[in-house]
Design a protein around this motif. Structure first.
Motif, PDB file in Angstrom:
ATOM      1  N   PHE A 204      11.733  29.322  31.349  1.00  0.00           N
ATOM      2  CA  PHE A 204      11.466  28.004  30.775  1.00  0.00           C
ATOM      3  C   PHE A 204      11.830  26.909  31.775  1.00  0.00           C
ATOM      4  O   PHE A 204      12.884  26.957  32.409  1.00  0.00           O
ATOM      5  CB  PHE A 204      12.276  27.785  29.493  1.00  0.00           C
ATOM      6  CG  PHE A 204      11.879  28.673  28.353  1.00  0.00           C
ATOM      7  CD1 PHE A 204      10.766  28.384  27.580  1.00  0.00           C
ATOM      8  CD2 PHE A 204      12.614  29.805  28.059  1.00  0.00           C
ATOM      9  CE1 PHE A 204      10.395  29.205  26.530  1.00  0.00           C
ATOM     10  CE2 PHE A 204      12.253  30.635  27.007  1.00  0.00           C
ATOM     11  CZ  PHE A 204      11.142  30.338  26.245  1.00  0.00           C
TER      12      PHE A 204
ATOM     13  N   TRP B 250       9.527  24.178  28.298  1.00  0.00           N
ATOM     14  CA  TRP B 250       8.143  24.661  28.341  1.00  0.00           C
ATOM     15  C   TRP B 250       8.070  25.906  29.199  1.00  0.00           C
ATOM     16  O   TRP B 250       8.642  25.963  30.283  1.00  0.00           O
ATOM     17  CB  TRP B 250       7.261  23.545  28.913  1.00  0.00           C
ATOM     18  CG  TRP B 250       5.871  23.923  29.284  1.00  0.00           C
ATOM     19  CD1 TRP B 250       4.911  24.455  28.476  1.00  0.00           C
ATOM     20  CD2 TRP B 250       5.253  23.778  30.576  1.00  0.00           C
ATOM     21  NE1 TRP B 250       3.743  24.640  29.172  1.00  0.00           N
ATOM     22  CE2 TRP B 250       3.929  24.232  30.466  1.00  0.00           C
ATOM     23  CE3 TRP B 250       5.697  23.282  31.806  1.00  0.00           C
ATOM     24  CZ2 TRP B 250       3.046  24.221  31.535  1.00  0.00           C
ATOM     25  CZ3 TRP B 250       4.825  23.273  32.883  1.00  0.00           C
ATOM     26  CH2 TRP B 250       3.507  23.738  32.744  1.00  0.00           C
ATOM     27  N   ASN B 251       7.378  26.940  28.694  1.00  0.00           N
ATOM     28  CA  ASN B 251       7.091  28.132  29.468  1.00  0.00           C
ATOM     29  C   ASN B 251       5.676  27.998  30.016  1.00  0.00           C
ATOM     30  O   ASN B 251       4.707  28.055  29.255  1.00  0.00           O
ATOM     31  CB  ASN B 251       7.215  29.394  28.607  1.00  0.00           C
ATOM     32  CG  ASN B 251       7.086  30.676  29.421  1.00  0.00           C
ATOM     33  OD1 ASN B 251       6.319  30.747  30.375  1.00  0.00           O
ATOM     34  ND2 ASN B 251       7.832  31.693  29.042  1.00  0.00           N
TER      35      ASN B 251
ATOM     36  N   SER C 262       9.825  34.631  25.250  1.00  0.00           N
ATOM     37  CA  SER C 262       9.481  33.844  24.072  1.00  0.00           C
ATOM     38  C   SER C 262      10.734  33.636  23.244  1.00  0.00           C
ATOM     39  O   SER C 262      11.507  34.556  23.027  1.00  0.00           O
ATOM     40  CB  SER C 262       8.425  34.589  23.224  1.00  0.00           C
ATOM     41  OG  SER C 262       8.234  33.928  21.986  1.00  0.00           O
TER      42      SER C 262
ATOM     43  N   THR D  96       3.328  31.303  28.927  1.00  0.00           N
ATOM     44  CA  THR D  96       2.960  31.501  27.517  1.00  0.00           C
ATOM     45  C   THR D  96       2.528  30.213  26.837  1.00  0.00           C
ATOM     46  O   THR D  96       1.897  30.259  25.786  1.00  0.00           O
ATOM     47  CB  THR D  96       4.137  32.099  26.743  1.00  0.00           C
ATOM     48  OG1 THR D  96       5.210  31.142  26.692  1.00  0.00           O
ATOM     49  CG2 THR D  96       4.647  33.366  27.411  1.00  0.00           C
TER      50      THR D  96
ATOM     51  N   HIS E 125      10.634  32.966  20.177  1.00  0.00           N
ATOM     52  CA  HIS E 125      10.320  33.357  18.799  1.00  0.00           C
ATOM     53  C   HIS E 125      10.699  34.806  18.525  1.00  0.00           C
ATOM     54  O   HIS E 125      10.655  35.252  17.375  1.00  0.00           O
ATOM     55  CB  HIS E 125       8.833  33.153  18.509  1.00  0.00           C
ATOM     56  CG  HIS E 125       8.416  31.712  18.534  1.00  0.00           C
ATOM     57  ND1 HIS E 125       8.921  30.782  17.658  1.00  0.00           N
ATOM     58  CD2 HIS E 125       7.557  31.041  19.348  1.00  0.00           C
ATOM     59  CE1 HIS E 125       8.382  29.592  17.909  1.00  0.00           C
ATOM     60  NE2 HIS E 125       7.558  29.741  18.937  1.00  0.00           N
TER      61      HIS E 125
ATOM     62  N   ARG F  82      15.109  30.988  17.649  1.00  0.00           N
ATOM     63  CA  ARG F  82      14.350  31.982  16.892  1.00  0.00           C
ATOM     64  C   ARG F  82      14.419  31.711  15.392  1.00  0.00           C
ATOM     65  O   ARG F  82      13.406  31.732  14.701  1.00  0.00           O
ATOM     66  CB  ARG F  82      14.866  33.390  17.192  1.00  0.00           C
ATOM     67  CG  ARG F  82      14.165  34.505  16.408  1.00  0.00           C
ATOM     68  CD  ARG F  82      14.583  35.871  16.916  1.00  0.00           C
ATOM     69  NE  ARG F  82      16.026  36.022  16.960  1.00  0.00           N
ATOM     70  CZ  ARG F  82      16.770  36.358  15.897  1.00  0.00           C
ATOM     71  NH1 ARG F  82      16.213  36.571  14.725  1.00  0.00           N
ATOM     72  NH2 ARG F  82      18.081  36.495  16.028  1.00  0.00           N
TER      73      ARG F  82
ATOM     74  N   GLU G 192       4.527  28.162  25.417  1.00  0.00           N
ATOM     75  CA  GLU G 192       5.495  27.769  24.395  1.00  0.00           C
ATOM     76  C   GLU G 192       6.255  26.533  24.841  1.00  0.00           C
ATOM     77  O   GLU G 192       6.627  26.407  26.007  1.00  0.00           O
ATOM     78  CB  GLU G 192       6.479  28.909  24.123  1.00  0.00           C
ATOM     79  CG  GLU G 192       5.923  29.998  23.246  1.00  0.00           C
ATOM     80  CD  GLU G 192       7.007  30.966  22.808  1.00  0.00           C
ATOM     81  OE1 GLU G 192       7.167  31.189  21.609  1.00  0.00           O
ATOM     82  OE2 GLU G 192       7.706  31.496  23.700  1.00  0.00           O
ATOM     83  N   GLN G 193       6.495  25.638  23.888  1.00  0.00           N
ATOM     84  CA  GLN G 193       7.209  24.418  24.217  1.00  0.00           C
ATOM     85  C   GLN G 193       8.014  23.942  23.019  1.00  0.00           C
ATOM     86  O   GLN G 193       7.746  24.310  21.869  1.00  0.00           O
ATOM     87  CB  GLN G 193       6.237  23.325  24.664  1.00  0.00           C
ATOM     88  CG  GLN G 193       5.149  23.010  23.646  1.00  0.00           C
ATOM     89  CD  GLN G 193       4.178  21.981  24.178  1.00  0.00           C
ATOM     90  OE1 GLN G 193       4.555  20.847  24.453  1.00  0.00           O
ATOM     91  NE2 GLN G 193       2.916  22.369  24.344  1.00  0.00           N
ATOM     92  N   LEU G 194       9.005  23.144  23.311  1.00  0.00           N
ATOM     93  CA  LEU G 194       9.872  22.580  22.270  1.00  0.00           C
ATOM     94  C   LEU G 194      10.328  21.214  22.728  1.00  0.00           C
ATOM     95  O   LEU G 194      10.713  21.023  23.882  1.00  0.00           O
ATOM     96  CB  LEU G 194      11.089  23.478  22.024  1.00  0.00           C
ATOM     97  CG  LEU G 194      12.138  22.942  21.045  1.00  0.00           C
ATOM     98  CD1 LEU G 194      11.580  22.955  19.621  1.00  0.00           C
ATOM     99  CD2 LEU G 194      13.422  23.741  21.124  1.00  0.00           C
TER     100      LEU G 194
END
Length: 411
Positions: free
Chosen positions: A134, A150-151, A408, A154, A410, A204, A156-158
């Motif tokens: 990340f 942010w990855n 991930s 993949t 998640h 998660r 994926e972000q937050l």
């Protein structure tokens, strides 16, 4: 580089997964298949996951992700702030570079600017660092407080934006087996010793929990240095806002480094190695020595905590002090940085307070950022490799060493 169709790869690998065959010829063992997969680029592994459910299951196990992490190659990620380098102000340009300082890939990332409200004026997010696949970004000035991760593989972000929450670290909790964000909030009404309330946000489960209070907050200008997967270290934040004379006294030199134990969730402080500085002048005002302490930062070297000091010696030298956790002692080593460099003027709002900083120390090589250029220093031969100017003069850059992974939060 030849582009490989992930669908064709997925179909071939799926045929190898049929371990129980009606023929007498045995297929490849599963561990060999995992070994082959773990050697593929992270982007290709992720594309295979999207095309095949069996491959997705196979490549999301803890065993496989650990193997892929061990074999993932690293790149130097440089964030440019010059408007000349991006097609619009809403974009931020990231350059992936190798150790030869050659540009491998360039990406334009949207939405790295914090949301502007009628009450607060905010600025862009700057590259804070990299952890477990990340990239982390944060704003260092203005409200609301903003943290973004942010990855790039993949997607994926937050994003966390809250004027009362200060995110100060991302780590993997081996007890809860999940990535977590450590954050703190300030409490003006709390007595001395409890001005900061710390919490952990589980990525998660999306659950927050209280992890206690502590006298001092960690600096948000650099990510924590994680030692042996369980100990997080920061320099103490000594800013005027958090340590005004009317609220609490400035922390003593012995409390300049702050630590957090992931397993016990206990906070403590550590006295830095190397030369000591007085922290304040009479009356609680900043002194020249106090400002010099504020420029120290931490890194990791050979699995141990390393204190990086550019200010104890002359401007050609860097002082590294290594902390041995077993003996609880510091050892000092002086590194000479060549050649000399005249730093360009960079406005405070464009970067952090660290105009010169250590990006990484690994395999006897020291990666250093000086203003808007990079220097790779061989600690054995004392040879230097210089990137030259990156971006535009007068515009600061941010740099981090990043490994592409399929992590991930998640799972």
């Amino acid at each position: 580089m030849t582009w490989i169709n992930p669908i064709s790869w997925a179909s071939k690998l799926l045929r190898l997964l049929h371990i129980k065959s009606k023929t007498r010829h045995a297929d490849l063992p599963r561990d060999i298949i995992l070994d082959i997969l773990s050697r593929l680029p992270a982007e290709l592994i992720f594309k295979c996951q999207c095309e095949s459910r069996p491959l997705q299951v196979l490549t999301t196990t803890p065993f496989f992700t650990h193997m892929q992490h061990q074999r993932s190659t690293s790149v130097i990620v440089v964030q440019l702030h010059s408007s000349e380098e991006s097609p619009g102000s809403e974009f931020t340009k990231l350059c992936y570079m190798n150790k030869e300082f050659e540009r491998i890939e360039e990406k334009f990332v949207r939405s790295l600017y914090t949301v502007r409200s009628s009450s607060y004026i905010t600025g862009p997010r700057f590259l804070l660092g990299s952890y477990d696949g990340f990239l982390m970004f944060s704003d260092f000035r203005g409200l609301p407080r903003s943290f973004y991760m942010w990855n790039p593989i993949t997607g994926e972000q937050l994003t966390m934006e809250d004027e009362n929450i200060h995110v100060c670290g991302l780590y993997f909790n081996p007890v809860r087996k999940s990535h977590e964000l450590l954050y703190y909030t300030t409490n003006d009404r709390a007595p001395f010793g409890q001005i900061c309330n710390f919490g952990a946000y589980n990525l998660r489960t999306k659950i927050r929990r209280d992890v206690g209070g502590f006298s001092y907050p960690p600096s948000r200008h650099r990510p924590p240095v994680i030692i042996k997967g369980t100990l997080l270290y920061w320099m103490i934040d000594r800013s005027d806002i958090l340590f005004s004379v009317n609220r609490v006294s400035h922390p003593p030199f012995s409390d300049s480094i702050m630590s957090f134990n992931i397993e016990t969730e206990e906070f403590s402080t550590l006295e830095p190695g190397g030369p000591k500085y007085s922290t304040t002048e009479p009356g609680g005002q900043y002194s020249e020595e106090m400002l010099r302490i504020d420029q120290l930062h931490l890194s990791e070297m050979d699995g141990e905590l390393c204190l990086c000091d550019f200010v104890s010696l002359n401007h050609h030298q860097l002082l590294l002090s290594i902390y041995n956790q077993a003996t609880q002692c510091w050892s000092t080593r002086t590194i000479v940085i060549r050649p000399d460099y005249r730093l360009p003027f960079v406005p405070d709002w464009q970067t952090t307070k660290f105009i010169v900083e250590v990006v990484q120390i690994k395999d006897n090589e020291l990666l250093l950022r000086q203003g808007n250029r990079l220097v790779l220093y061989d600690m054995i031969s004392h040879a230097c490799k210089i990137s030259g100017i990156i971006g535009s003069m007068g515009k600061g850059i941010r740099a981090a060493v990043h490994a592409h992974r399929i992590t991930s939060f998640h799972l």
